[in-house]
Design a protein around this motif. Sequence first.
Motif, PDB file in Angstrom:
ATOM      1  N   TRP A 229       0.804  -1.224   0.000  1.00  0.00           N
ATOM      2  CA  TRP A 229       0.000   0.000   0.000  1.00  0.00           C
ATOM      3  C   TRP A 229       0.836   1.272   0.000  1.00  0.00           C
ATOM      4  CZ3 TRP A 229       1.447   2.657   4.218  1.00  0.00           C
ATOM      5  CH2 TRP A 229       1.858   1.931   5.336  1.00  0.00           C
TER       6      TRP A 229
ATOM      7  N   ASP B  23       3.192   4.149  -1.196  1.00  0.00           N
ATOM      8  CA  ASP B  23       3.562   4.801  -2.457  1.00  0.00           C
ATOM      9  C   ASP B  23       5.069   4.663  -2.647  1.00  0.00           C
ATOM     10  OD1 ASP B  23       4.161   6.521  -4.550  1.00  0.00           O
ATOM     11  OD2 ASP B  23       3.118   8.233  -3.691  1.00  0.00           O
TER      12      ASP B  23
ATOM     13  N   ARG C 168      -0.013   5.169   6.356  1.00  0.00           N
ATOM     14  CA  ARG C 168      -1.180   4.787   5.550  1.00  0.00           C
ATOM     15  C   ARG C 168      -1.995   6.009   5.146  1.00  0.00           C
ATOM     16  NH1 ARG C 168      -2.878  -0.494   5.095  1.00  0.00           N
ATOM     17  NH2 ARG C 168      -1.707  -2.021   6.296  1.00  0.00           N
TER      18      ARG C 168
ATOM     19  N   CYS D  76       1.050   8.415   2.976  1.00  0.00           N
ATOM     20  CA  CYS D  76       1.968   7.849   1.980  1.00  0.00           C
ATOM     21  C   CYS D  76       1.388   6.652   1.257  1.00  0.00           C
ATOM     22  CB  CYS D  76       3.287   7.441   2.652  1.00  0.00           C
ATOM     23  SG  CYS D  76       4.159   8.786   3.448  1.00  0.00           S
ATOM     24  N   SER D  77       0.082   6.516   1.287  1.00  0.00           N
ATOM     25  CA  SER D  77      -0.556   5.368   0.661  1.00  0.00           C
ATOM     26  C   SER D  77      -0.705   5.604  -0.843  1.00  0.00           C
ATOM     27  CB  SER D  77      -1.924   5.141   1.285  1.00  0.00           C
ATOM     28  OG  SER D  77      -2.510   3.981   0.758  1.00  0.00           O
ATOM     29  N   SER D  78      -0.429   4.563  -1.582  1.00  0.00           N
ATOM     30  CA  SER D  78      -0.579   4.623  -3.026  1.00  0.00           C
ATOM     31  C   SER D  78      -2.068   4.561  -3.379  1.00  0.00           C
ATOM     32  CB  SER D  78       0.150   3.443  -3.663  1.00  0.00           C
ATOM     33  OG  SER D  78      -0.168   3.358  -5.035  1.00  0.00           O
ATOM     34  N   ASP D  79      -2.474   5.340  -4.338  1.00  0.00           N
ATOM     35  CA  ASP D  79      -3.874   5.340  -4.793  1.00  0.00           C
ATOM     36  C   ASP D  79      -4.243   4.016  -5.451  1.00  0.00           C
ATOM     37  OD1 ASP D  79      -3.753   8.797  -5.848  1.00  0.00           O
ATOM     38  OD2 ASP D  79      -4.265   7.935  -3.898  1.00  0.00           O
ATOM     39  N   THR D  80      -3.253   3.293  -5.952  1.00  0.00           N
ATOM     40  CA  THR D  80      -3.527   2.056  -6.680  1.00  0.00           C
ATOM     41  C   THR D  80      -3.468   0.817  -5.796  1.00  0.00           C
ATOM     42  OG1 THR D  80      -1.201   1.818  -7.300  1.00  0.00           O
ATOM     43  CG2 THR D  80      -2.648   3.014  -8.836  1.00  0.00           C
TER      44      THR D  80
END
Length: 81
Positions: free
Chosen positions: A34, A36, A72, A75-79
């Motif tokens: 999760w 980024d 979370r 720095c969480s990736s959107d994908t």
Amino acid sequence: MGGIYDHLFVKTAFQPEELSDLKVLFDDITSQPWFDSSDGAREAFARYLIETFPSGAFDARKHRSVVEASARMFCSSDTAA
């Protein structure tokens, strides 16, 4: 120099074990699916750790959950699923 500006130049050095503990946490969290994986997110997370936990302030058992929650959130990736 002196007076009111003394605090600007005083820097407490991290002990090697403190840096090691922070690095273990950094590596663990940044390796999560999760997180980024961009350089910007990794740099921001490293800065967050160093600024939030100055020398002597970090306890992995005590702070792990709050650090992960912050990562979370910011720095969480959107994908990531």
